[in-house]
Design a protein around this motif. Structure first.
Motif, PDB file in Angstrom:
ATOM      1  N   ALA A 115      43.868  78.458  29.752  1.00  0.00           N
ATOM      2  CA  ALA A 115      44.396  78.866  28.445  1.00  0.00           C
ATOM      3  C   ALA A 115      43.275  79.345  27.533  1.00  0.00           C
ATOM      4  CB  ALA A 115      45.146  77.698  27.808  1.00  0.00           C
ATOM      5  N   ARG A 116      42.160  78.637  27.556  1.00  0.00           N
ATOM      6  CA  ARG A 116      41.013  79.038  26.736  1.00  0.00           C
ATOM      7  C   ARG A 116      40.452  80.379  27.207  1.00  0.00           C
ATOM      8  NH1 ARG A 116      38.328  74.743  23.878  1.00  0.00           N
ATOM      9  NH2 ARG A 116      39.516  72.798  24.010  1.00  0.00           N
ATOM     10  N   ALA A 117      40.403  80.560  28.536  1.00  0.00           N
ATOM     11  CA  ALA A 117      39.905  81.824  29.084  1.00  0.00           C
ATOM     12  C   ALA A 117      40.767  82.993  28.628  1.00  0.00           C
ATOM     13  CB  ALA A 117      39.874  81.750  30.609  1.00  0.00           C
ATOM     14  N   LEU A 118      42.074  82.791  28.655  1.00  0.00           N
ATOM     15  CA  LEU A 118      42.989  83.879  28.297  1.00  0.00           C
ATOM     16  C   LEU A 118      43.038  84.124  26.795  1.00  0.00           C
ATOM     17  CD1 LEU A 118      45.889  83.181  30.826  1.00  0.00           C
ATOM     18  CD2 LEU A 118      44.162  84.990  30.922  1.00  0.00           C
ATOM     19  N   ARG A 119      42.679  83.118  26.002  1.00  0.00           N
ATOM     20  CA  ARG A 119      42.590  83.357  24.555  1.00  0.00           C
ATOM     21  C   ARG A 119      41.425  84.293  24.239  1.00  0.00           C
ATOM     22  NH1 ARG A 119      44.492  77.953  23.766  1.00  0.00           N
ATOM     23  NH2 ARG A 119      42.384  77.088  23.680  1.00  0.00           N
ATOM     24  N   VAL A 120      40.365  84.207  25.035  1.00  0.00           N
ATOM     25  CA  VAL A 120      39.213  85.085  24.833  1.00  0.00           C
ATOM     26  C   VAL A 120      39.492  86.470  25.389  1.00  0.00           C
ATOM     27  CG1 VAL A 120      36.764  85.438  25.380  1.00  0.00           C
ATOM     28  CG2 VAL A 120      37.613  83.131  24.873  1.00  0.00           C
ATOM     29  N   ASP A 121      40.109  86.524  26.571  1.00  0.00           N
ATOM     30  CA  ASP A 121      40.407  87.801  27.222  1.00  0.00           C
ATOM     31  C   ASP A 121      41.749  87.682  27.937  1.00  0.00           C
ATOM     32  OD1 ASP A 121      40.566  90.157  28.584  1.00  0.00           O
ATOM     33  OD2 ASP A 121      38.831  89.813  29.889  1.00  0.00           O
ATOM     34  N   ALA A 122      42.794  88.241  27.350  1.00  0.00           N
ATOM     35  CA  ALA A 122      44.144  88.129  27.902  1.00  0.00           C
ATOM     36  C   ALA A 122      44.301  88.883  29.217  1.00  0.00           C
ATOM     37  CB  ALA A 122      45.172  88.644  26.893  1.00  0.00           C
ATOM     38  N   ARG A 123      43.295  89.711  29.572  1.00  0.00           N
ATOM     39  CA  ARG A 123      43.365  90.494  30.804  1.00  0.00           C
ATOM     40  C   ARG A 123      42.506  89.891  31.922  1.00  0.00           C
ATOM     41  NH1 ARG A 123      44.772  95.986  29.953  1.00  0.00           N
ATOM     42  NH2 ARG A 123      43.255  96.648  31.511  1.00  0.00           N
ATOM     43  N   ASN A 124      41.971  88.712  31.697  1.00  0.00           N
ATOM     44  CA  ASN A 124      41.106  88.072  32.694  1.00  0.00           C
ATOM     45  C   ASN A 124      41.892  87.822  33.988  1.00  0.00           C
ATOM     46  OD1 ASN A 124      39.863  86.014  34.301  1.00  0.00           O
ATOM     47  ND2 ASN A 124      38.694  85.318  32.554  1.00  0.00           N
ATOM     48  N   PRO A 125      41.538  88.500  35.099  1.00  0.00           N
ATOM     49  CA  PRO A 125      42.333  88.354  36.329  1.00  0.00           C
ATOM     50  C   PRO A 125      42.310  86.941  36.904  1.00  0.00           C
ATOM     51  CG  PRO A 125      40.332  89.631  36.736  1.00  0.00           C
ATOM     52  CD  PRO A 125      40.455  89.488  35.258  1.00  0.00           C
ATOM     53  N   GLY A 126      41.152  86.270  36.854  1.00  0.00           N
ATOM     54  CA  GLY A 126      41.068  84.903  37.355  1.00  0.00           C
ATOM     55  C   GLY A 126      41.926  83.956  36.540  1.00  0.00           C
ATOM     56  N   GLY A 127      41.889  84.131  35.215  1.00  0.00           N
ATOM     57  CA  GLY A 127      42.696  83.290  34.344  1.00  0.00           C
ATOM     58  C   GLY A 127      44.180  83.493  34.588  1.00  0.00           C
ATOM     59  N   LEU A 128      44.589  84.756  34.740  1.00  0.00           N
ATOM     60  CA  LEU A 128      45.997  85.057  34.993  1.00  0.00           C
ATOM     61  C   LEU A 128      46.444  84.512  36.350  1.00  0.00           C
ATOM     62  CD1 LEU A 128      46.054  88.709  33.618  1.00  0.00           C
ATOM     63  CD2 LEU A 128      47.320  86.772  32.670  1.00  0.00           C
ATOM     64  N   LEU A 129      45.573  84.642  37.349  1.00  0.00           N
ATOM     65  CA  LEU A 129      45.894  84.175  38.697  1.00  0.00           C
ATOM     66  C   LEU A 129      46.139  82.667  38.715  1.00  0.00           C
ATOM     67  CD1 LEU A 129      46.026  85.064  41.740  1.00  0.00           C
ATOM     68  CD2 LEU A 129      43.656  84.315  41.883  1.00  0.00           C
ATOM     69  N   TYR A 130      45.225  81.916  38.099  1.00  0.00           N
ATOM     70  CA  TYR A 130      45.373  80.460  38.117  1.00  0.00           C
ATOM     71  C   TYR A 130      46.443  79.974  37.145  1.00  0.00           C
ATOM     72  CZ  TYR A 130      42.142  79.306  41.719  1.00  0.00           C
ATOM     73  OH  TYR A 130      41.576  79.171  42.958  1.00  0.00           O
ATOM     74  N   ALA A 131      46.677  80.730  36.083  1.00  0.00           N
ATOM     75  CA  ALA A 131      47.797  80.395  35.202  1.00  0.00           C
ATOM     76  C   ALA A 131      49.107  80.499  35.979  1.00  0.00           C
ATOM     77  CB  ALA A 131      47.820  81.322  33.994  1.00  0.00           C
ATOM     78  N   ALA A 132      49.213  81.538  36.817  1.00  0.00           N
ATOM     79  CA  ALA A 132      50.411  81.719  37.634  1.00  0.00           C
ATOM     80  C   ALA A 132      50.548  80.596  38.656  1.00  0.00           C
ATOM     81  CB  ALA A 132      50.365  83.071  38.342  1.00  0.00           C
ATOM     82  N   GLN A 133      49.441  80.238  39.329  1.00  0.00           N
ATOM     83  CA  GLN A 133      49.514  79.195  40.350  1.00  0.00           C
ATOM     84  C   GLN A 133      49.867  77.837  39.738  1.00  0.00           C
ATOM     85  OE1 GLN A 133      49.293  79.425  43.816  1.00  0.00           O
ATOM     86  NE2 GLN A 133      50.100  77.354  43.539  1.00  0.00           N
ATOM     87  N   ILE A 134      49.262  77.517  38.603  1.00  0.00           N
ATOM     88  CA  ILE A 134      49.550  76.234  37.952  1.00  0.00           C
ATOM     89  C   ILE A 134      51.007  76.194  37.502  1.00  0.00           C
ATOM     90  CG2 ILE A 134      49.022  74.807  35.925  1.00  0.00           C
ATOM     91  CD1 ILE A 134      46.075  75.790  36.256  1.00  0.00           C
ATOM     92  N   ALA A 135      51.514  77.324  37.024  1.00  0.00           N
ATOM     93  CA  ALA A 135      52.929  77.385  36.640  1.00  0.00           C
ATOM     94  C   ALA A 135      53.827  77.149  37.857  1.00  0.00           C
ATOM     95  CB  ALA A 135      53.248  78.725  35.989  1.00  0.00           C
ATOM     96  N   LEU A 136      53.462  77.740  39.004  1.00  0.00           N
ATOM     97  CA  LEU A 136      54.240  77.521  40.225  1.00  0.00           C
ATOM     98  C   LEU A 136      54.185  76.053  40.643  1.00  0.00           C
ATOM     99  CD1 LEU A 136      53.599  80.539  42.641  1.00  0.00           C
ATOM    100  CD2 LEU A 136      55.755  79.860  41.571  1.00  0.00           C
ATOM    101  N   ASP A 137      52.994  75.460  40.532  1.00  0.00           N
ATOM    102  CA  ASP A 137      52.843  74.037  40.870  1.00  0.00           C
ATOM    103  C   ASP A 137      53.803  73.181  40.051  1.00  0.00           C
ATOM    104  OD1 ASP A 137      50.825  74.706  42.602  1.00  0.00           O
ATOM    105  OD2 ASP A 137      49.195  74.048  41.303  1.00  0.00           O
ATOM    106  N   ARG A 138      54.049  73.597  38.808  1.00  0.00           N
ATOM    107  CA  ARG A 138      54.912  72.834  37.909  1.00  0.00           C
ATOM    108  C   ARG A 138      56.351  73.341  37.928  1.00  0.00           C
ATOM    109  NH1 ARG A 138      51.121  70.993  32.889  1.00  0.00           N
ATOM    110  NH2 ARG A 138      49.288  70.475  34.132  1.00  0.00           N
ATOM    111  N   ASN A 139      56.620  74.220  38.898  1.00  0.00           N
ATOM    112  CA  ASN A 139      57.958  74.782  39.088  1.00  0.00           C
ATOM    113  C   ASN A 139      58.437  75.574  37.885  1.00  0.00           C
ATOM    114  OD1 ASN A 139      59.910  75.158  41.082  1.00  0.00           O
ATOM    115  ND2 ASN A 139      61.303  73.682  40.142  1.00  0.00           N
ATOM    116  N   ASN A 140      57.479  76.123  37.128  1.00  0.00           N
ATOM    117  CA  ASN A 140      57.819  76.993  36.002  1.00  0.00           C
ATOM    118  C   ASN A 140      57.737  78.431  36.509  1.00  0.00           C
ATOM    119  OD1 ASN A 140      58.080  78.415  33.626  1.00  0.00           O
ATOM    120  ND2 ASN A 140      56.705  77.101  32.461  1.00  0.00           N
TER     121      ASN A 140
END
Length: 218
Positions: A95-120
């Motif tokens: 979340a902190r990474a994406l606040r600095v750069d909303a286009r950060n590919p690593g941040g977006l990738l892990y945000a997606a995976q963590i959301a999947l882990d939580r069934n979101n």
């Protein structure tokens, strides 16, 4: 180096005080399927005292403010946290990474995976779609998209996304496994066996592939 070791190696270099080396490794680790972090190799060959890792992560957190690209530093730290099982902390770092750069590919990738882990699933799809629109349509993006679509029972779209993942990276065993799982769920055992044999050619020691192949043949 076996890619499954990169997360542990990153933590090891941090514990040894080599922040720059750890940073380099973790950037490369962003190219690995996050699900690989679920079953990392035993730490016996790379003993890492838990306290040393915690101290190293804290040091890296403080140094992130000094990095030219704070967003990449924080998303790299999220990878380390995710690899050692600190999902909540990884979520915060992302979340902190994406606040600095909303286009950060690593941040977006892990945000997606963590959301999947939580069934979101809706959140995961939003992150993956963002990742694809910022011009980073790599194999992992399509892989996570396929996983999210499969969770929504959008089988055709899931297959298309997974096929795109394999077009980007023919060696991405996880995408082949996911396609086989979809085929099995649809009762297409012959197709599933074909996909799994292809995956086994790429990764002969993959026990998950072997288990699914056995199931498909029953």
């Amino acid at each position: 180096v076996n890619p499954k070791l990169k997360g542990i190696l990153g933590a090891q270099y941090l514990a040894m005080g080599s922040d720059s080396r750890a940073f380099s490794i973790m950037v490369k680790a962003l190219e690995i399927d996050p699900m690989e972090a679920k079953n990392p190799p035993a730490r016996g060959a790379l003993p890492i005292p838990a306290t040393a890792v915690e101290e190293a992560i804290e040091r890296f957190r403080k140094s992130a403010g000094k990095e030219r690209n704070q967003s990449v530093a924080r998303s790299s730290m999220a990878v380390i946290q995710y690899f050692i099982g600190q999902s909540a902390k990884a979520k915060d770092s992302v979340a902190r990474a994406l606040r600095v750069d909303a286009r950060n590919p690593g941040g977006l990738l892990y945000a997606a995976q963590i959301a999947l882990d939580r069934n979101n699933v809706s959140e995961a799809k939003k992150r993956v779609n963002r990742l694809l629109t910022v011009g980073r349509g790599n194999a992992l993006s399509f892989l996570l998209s396929g996983r999210a679509l499969a969770r929504q029972n959008k089988v055709k779209a899931a297959r298309e996304a997974l096929a795109s993942a394999l077009r980007s990276n023919r060696g991405l065993t996880a995408a082949t496994i996911a396609l086989a799982a979809l085929a099995l769920a649809a009762g297409k055992r012959t197709k599933a066996v074909e996909e799994l044999r292809r995956a086994l050619d790429i990764d002969p020691n993959n026990m998950r592939v072997r288990r699914l192949l056995l199931e498909a043949k029953l």
